[in-house]
Design a protein around this motif. Structure first.
Motif, PDB file in Angstrom:
ATOM      1  N   LEU A 341       0.747  -1.213  -0.001  1.00 42.31           N
ATOM      2  CA  LEU A 341      -0.038   0.093   0.014  1.00 42.31           C
ATOM      3  C   LEU A 341       0.844   1.309   0.120  1.00 42.31           C
ATOM      4  N   VAL A 342       1.924   1.102   0.879  1.00 40.15           N
ATOM      5  CA  VAL A 342       2.760   2.533   1.063  1.00 40.15           C
ATOM      6  C   VAL A 342       3.584   2.734  -0.214  1.00 40.15           C
ATOM      7  N   ILE A 343       4.043   1.675  -0.785  1.00 40.19           N
ATOM      8  CA  ILE A 343       5.107   2.005  -2.049  1.00 40.19           C
ATOM      9  C   ILE A 343       4.148   2.688  -3.059  1.00 40.19           C
ATOM     10  N   PRO A 344       3.110   1.984  -3.565  1.00 40.52           N
ATOM     11  CA  PRO A 344       2.205   2.424  -4.719  1.00 40.52           C
ATOM     12  C   PRO A 344       1.721   3.752  -4.225  1.00 40.52           C
ATOM     13  N   GLY A 345       1.397   3.966  -2.972  1.00 38.80           N
ATOM     14  CA  GLY A 345       0.811   5.168  -2.499  1.00 38.80           C
ATOM     15  C   GLY A 345       1.838   6.387  -2.803  1.00 38.80           C
ATOM     16  N   LEU A 346       2.927   6.038  -2.504  1.00 39.50           N
ATOM     17  CA  LEU A 346       3.965   7.282  -2.601  1.00 39.50           C
ATOM     18  C   LEU A 346       4.353   7.421  -4.009  1.00 39.50           C
ATOM     19  N   ILE A 347       4.315   6.334  -4.789  1.00 40.43           N
ATOM     20  CA  ILE A 347       4.366   6.611  -6.408  1.00 40.43           C
ATOM     21  C   ILE A 347       3.367   7.463  -6.881  1.00 40.43           C
ATOM     22  N   ILE A 348       2.140   7.246  -6.643  1.00 39.60           N
ATOM     23  CA  ILE A 348       0.820   8.023  -6.998  1.00 39.60           C
ATOM     24  C   ILE A 348       1.152   9.500  -6.644  1.00 39.60           C
ATOM     25  N   VAL A 349       1.281   9.897  -5.094  1.00 41.85           N
ATOM     26  CA  VAL A 349       1.506  11.092  -4.719  1.00 41.85           C
ATOM     27  C   VAL A 349       2.660  11.903  -5.478  1.00 41.85           C
ATOM     28  N   SER A 350       3.672  10.980  -5.656  1.00 39.58           N
ATOM     29  CA  SER A 350       4.985  11.869  -6.219  1.00 39.58           C
ATOM     30  C   SER A 350       4.410  12.357  -7.539  1.00 39.58           C
ATOM     31  N   ILE A 351       3.915  11.381  -8.593  1.00 35.02           N
ATOM     32  CA  ILE A 351       3.407  11.593  -9.739  1.00 35.02           C
ATOM     33  C   ILE A 351       2.325  12.820  -9.949  1.00 35.02           C
ATOM     34  N   THR A 352       1.599  12.617  -9.230  1.00 37.53           N
ATOM     35  CA  THR A 352       0.413  13.662  -8.852  1.00 37.53           C
ATOM     36  C   THR A 352       1.089  15.265  -8.808  1.00 37.53           C
ATOM     37  N   LEU A 353       2.033  15.060  -7.688  1.00 38.64           N
ATOM     38  CA  LEU A 353       2.539  16.339  -7.535  1.00 38.64           C
ATOM     39  C   LEU A 353       3.210  16.948  -8.753  1.00 38.64           C
ATOM     40  N   TRP A 354       3.909  16.040  -9.392  1.00 38.79           N
ATOM     41  CA  TRP A 354       4.729  16.368 -10.503  1.00 38.79           C
ATOM     42  C   TRP A 354       3.657  17.140 -11.855  1.00 38.79           C
ATOM     43  N   PHE A 355       2.630  16.448 -11.778  1.00 40.63           N
ATOM     44  CA  PHE A 355       1.576  17.022 -12.640  1.00 40.63           C
ATOM     45  C   PHE A 355       0.969  18.561 -12.015  1.00 40.63           C
ATOM     46  N   PHE A 356       0.837  18.361 -10.770  1.00 42.48           N
ATOM     47  CA  PHE A 356       0.566  19.880 -10.147  1.00 42.48           C
ATOM     48  C   PHE A 356       1.412  20.777 -10.434  1.00 42.48           C
ATOM     49  N   SER A 357       2.718  20.394 -10.552  1.00 38.45           N
ATOM     50  CA  SER A 357       3.853  21.264 -10.736  1.00 38.45           C
ATOM     51  C   SER A 357       3.825  22.292 -12.040  1.00 38.45           C
ATOM     52  N   SER A 358       2.850  21.743 -12.971  1.00 37.90           N
ATOM     53  CA  SER A 358       2.934  22.395 -14.297  1.00 37.90           C
ATOM     54  C   SER A 358       1.427  23.146 -14.165  1.00 37.90           C
ATOM     55  N   ILE A 359       0.675  23.146 -13.134  1.00 35.50           N
ATOM     56  CA  ILE A 359      -0.631  23.872 -12.954  1.00 35.50           C
ATOM     57  C   ILE A 359      -0.444  25.592 -13.565  1.00 35.50           C
ATOM     58  N   SER A 360      -1.225  25.887 -14.153  1.00 36.43           N
ATOM     59  CA  SER A 360      -1.337  27.328 -14.455  1.00 36.43           C
ATOM     60  C   SER A 360      -2.643  27.892 -14.666  1.00 36.43           C
ATOM     61  N   GLU A 361      -2.790  29.116 -14.809  1.00 43.30           N
ATOM     62  CA  GLU A 361      -4.200  29.924 -15.073  1.00 43.30           C
ATOM     63  C   GLU A 361      -5.120  29.336 -16.066  1.00 43.30           C
ATOM     64  N   ALA A 362      -4.463  28.559 -16.992  1.00 39.96           N
ATOM     65  CA  ALA A 362      -5.350  27.744 -18.001  1.00 39.96           C
ATOM     66  C   ALA A 362      -5.546  26.501 -17.755  1.00 39.96           C
ATOM     67  N   SER A 363      -5.143  25.858 -16.316  1.00 40.60           N
ATOM     68  CA  SER A 363      -5.537  24.638 -15.917  1.00 40.60           C
ATOM     69  C   SER A 363      -7.137  24.648 -15.526  1.00 40.60           C
ATOM     70  N   THR A 364      -7.714  23.679 -15.973  1.00 41.19           N
ATOM     71  CA  THR A 364      -9.377  23.433 -15.891  1.00 41.19           C
ATOM     72  C   THR A 364      -9.780  22.897 -14.468  1.00 41.19           C
ATOM     73  N   VAL A 365     -10.909  23.300 -14.343  1.00 40.16           N
ATOM     74  CA  VAL A 365     -11.509  22.715 -12.897  1.00 40.16           C
ATOM     75  C   VAL A 365     -11.475  21.319 -12.846  1.00 40.16           C
ATOM     76  N   ALA A 366     -11.616  20.500 -14.010  1.00 45.17           N
ATOM     77  CA  ALA A 366     -11.752  19.056 -14.265  1.00 45.17           C
ATOM     78  C   ALA A 366     -10.093  18.439 -13.622  1.00 45.17           C
ATOM     79  N   PHE A 367      -9.206  19.215 -14.289  1.00 46.41           N
ATOM     80  CA  PHE A 367      -7.873  18.750 -14.020  1.00 46.41           C
ATOM     81  C   PHE A 367      -7.575  19.096 -12.476  1.00 46.41           C
ATOM     82  N   VAL A 368      -8.065  19.979 -11.755  1.00 46.26           N
ATOM     83  CA  VAL A 368      -7.883  20.128 -10.536  1.00 46.26           C
ATOM     84  C   VAL A 368      -8.527  19.028  -9.731  1.00 46.26           C
ATOM     85  N   ILE A 369      -9.787  18.749  -9.869  1.00 40.43           N
ATOM     86  CA  ILE A 369     -10.604  17.915  -9.158  1.00 40.43           C
ATOM     87  C   ILE A 369     -10.129  16.448  -9.267  1.00 40.43           C
ATOM     88  N   ALA A 370      -9.538  16.241 -10.651  1.00 40.30           N
ATOM     89  CA  ALA A 370      -8.924  14.827 -10.974  1.00 40.30           C
ATOM     90  C   ALA A 370      -7.516  14.670 -10.171  1.00 40.30           C
TER      91      ALA A 370
END
Length: 483
Positions: A341-370
């Motif tokens: 549980l912990v290892i896959p969980g941290l992989i998911i968190v790391s990848i998600t935060l990498w996606f969040f690091s590209s967030i911009s004023e053009a990012s959609t609500v659907a992107f933020v929710i997902a």
């Protein structure tokens, strides 16, 4: 041994009615966490209504965290001096009094006092909740029970901003507390009727110097980092002195505890490797959670121009999903252990935060929710499994110390994580502005702010990757406690 434990009143484990006790604790914990985050949404309204600056308004959060940072370390001692019923009723009395005072508050000073009284109730309740569950729930079923705590701890902060935004738009900020009051009273009645004494009273010697060092140490660290993250900045003498004094006091506290026969907090719990690893995982997880919970609403309100209510609604699905997943992850932990549980969980968190690091004023609500929902799923796979596995390795006599250590370091990690995230965000904004020809141009504000937010998410990703490296050393604890 665990199935035949005796409580202070001679109640055998089989006679303990676990469900009513759990309901009382979870109701109280829910409202404690709800009111902690709900008020954050009301800060901008409070600044206008009470004529206070942002730095002053932040004391409503800092004061709360500071009280927890001072009180929670002492909880291990209190759990050995007072019965479960005494501590539960006292914690609820403080929570009810603080909530009532907050609902009636006419001034900032009155509201700040109410928040401190509330924090005393929460500071007593959180360690009591964890310790009671450790005693009344057999180790093989503990994951599911801790998952229920996870549901409460994660859903309450998720609902808080949404409910608060709705109340502020239609009534006033006072109703945040009027809404919480009847639920706290119901929890108190449930506790009076059903709470049983489940722990042994040993009354260890009270060491005044240990309490002083603990209060100065944890209080100084929380105060210093919170001040740096709010408005003071890292170069402020107040911040530097607070952190140095806190760190020195903690070192002296640690040395004293290791030399004492009956320490206030038994740091020998750290001799158990899975407990130590569990504490580290919780610290890193709290830094990621609380920094993200601070940065995302700021981005939605300042970067996207949404109201507090709409921002709360956007973040609601992630919090609810996390709450739903927590009991499921608890049951999976009971069946498969922490590693898967912990290892896959941290992989998911790391990848998600990498996606969040590209967030911009053009990012959609659907992107933020997902992305937020995915982040919360990852967190649910880390938090309770790592915590439960760590506590499971401790012998029963170290439960109060283990819960006190984990709860204290959660508060400290939260303060440090949010302070670092805010500082990195501010540095990102400053860096962007230093490269533009006219920093006074309002058109540059949004790109600069976005650049800062992206930096804060990169910080979260680095923390998650550090946790991922550590997670490869986690092993399932085979419980065979001997007192």
């Amino acid at each position: 041994m665990e199935s035949t434990m005796q409580g202070t009143s001679g109640i055998g484990q089989k006679q303990i009615k676990a469900l009513p006790i759990l309901v009382s604790l979870l109701l109280s914990g829910f409202i404690g966490m709800f009111s902690e985050t709900a008020l954050n949404v009301a800060l901008s309204d409070l600044m206008q209504l009470l004529h206070i600056t942002p730095a002053t308004a932040q004391w409503l959060t800092t004061g709360y965290l500071l009280t927890l940072g001072i009180l929670v370390p002492v909880s291990g001692l209190l759990l050995q001096w007072f019965t479960t019923r005494q501590l539960f009723i006292t914690s609820l009395a403080f929570s009810i009094l603080g909530t009532l005072l907050a609902a009636l508050s006419p001034t900032f000073a009155f509201l700040l006092t109410a928040r401190v009284v509330q924090a005393i109730g929460t500071g007593l309740l959180l360690p009591l909740m964890f310790n009671t569950i450790l005693v009344i729930i057999p180790a093989e079923k503990r994951g599911a029970a801790m998952g229920m705590i996870g549901l409460v701890i994660m859903v309450a902060p998720a609902i808080g901003p949404t409910a608060a935004g709705l109340l502020i738009e239609n009534l006033s900020w006072h109703w945040i507390f009027w809404l919480a009051l009847p639920i706290l009273i119901i929890a108190l009645i449930c506790g009076i009727l059903f709470m049983q004494n489940v722990t042994s009273i040993t009354k260890p010697k009270i060491d005044a110097l240990s309490i002083l060092l603990s209060s100065v140490g944890f209080g100084g660290i929380v105060f210093g980092f919170s001040s740096a993250g709010e408005s003071e900045g890292w170069s402020s003498p107040k911040v530097i002195i607070s952190i140095i004094v806190g760190a020195v006091a903690l070192i002296l506290f640690g040395i004293r505890q290791m030399k004492m026969k009956q320490p206030m907090i038994n740091l020998r719990a750290f001799r158990f490797p899975m407990f130590s690893l569990g504490v580290l995982m919780i610290v890193l997880c709290m830094m990621v959670i609380l920094s993200s919970m601070l940065i995302l609403p700021m981005y939605l309100i300042k970067g996207q121009g949404y109201s507090a209510f709409k921002a709360g609604l956007i973040l609601l699905p992630g919090g609810v999903i996390n709450g739903i997943m927590s009991p499921i992850m608890g049951r999976l932990f009971d069946k498969y252990g922490p590693k898967w549980l912990v290892i896959p969980g941290l992989i998911i968190v790391s990848i998600t935060l990498w996606f969040f690091s590209s967030i911009s004023e053009a990012s959609t609500v659907a992107f933020v929710i997902a992305m937020h929902s995915t982040l919360m799923i990852g967190v649910s796979m880390i938090f309770m499994p790592a915590q439960t596995n760590g506590i499971n390795q401790l012998p029963r006599e170290l439960y109060p110390d283990g819960t006190a250590i984990m709860n204290t370091l959660q508060q400290v990690a939260g303060a440090i994580g949010t302070a670092l995230a805010v500082s990195i965000m501010a540095a990102g904004q400053k860096s962007y502005m230093s490269n533009v020809t006219n920093p006074e141009d309002p058109a540059h504000f949004l790109p600069a702010f976005t650049n800062g937010v992206q930096g804060a998410f990169i910080f979260g990703m680095i923390v998650a990757i550090v946790g991922l490296i550590m997670s490869f050393f986690i092993k399932r604890v085979v419980v065979s406690h001997k007192k």
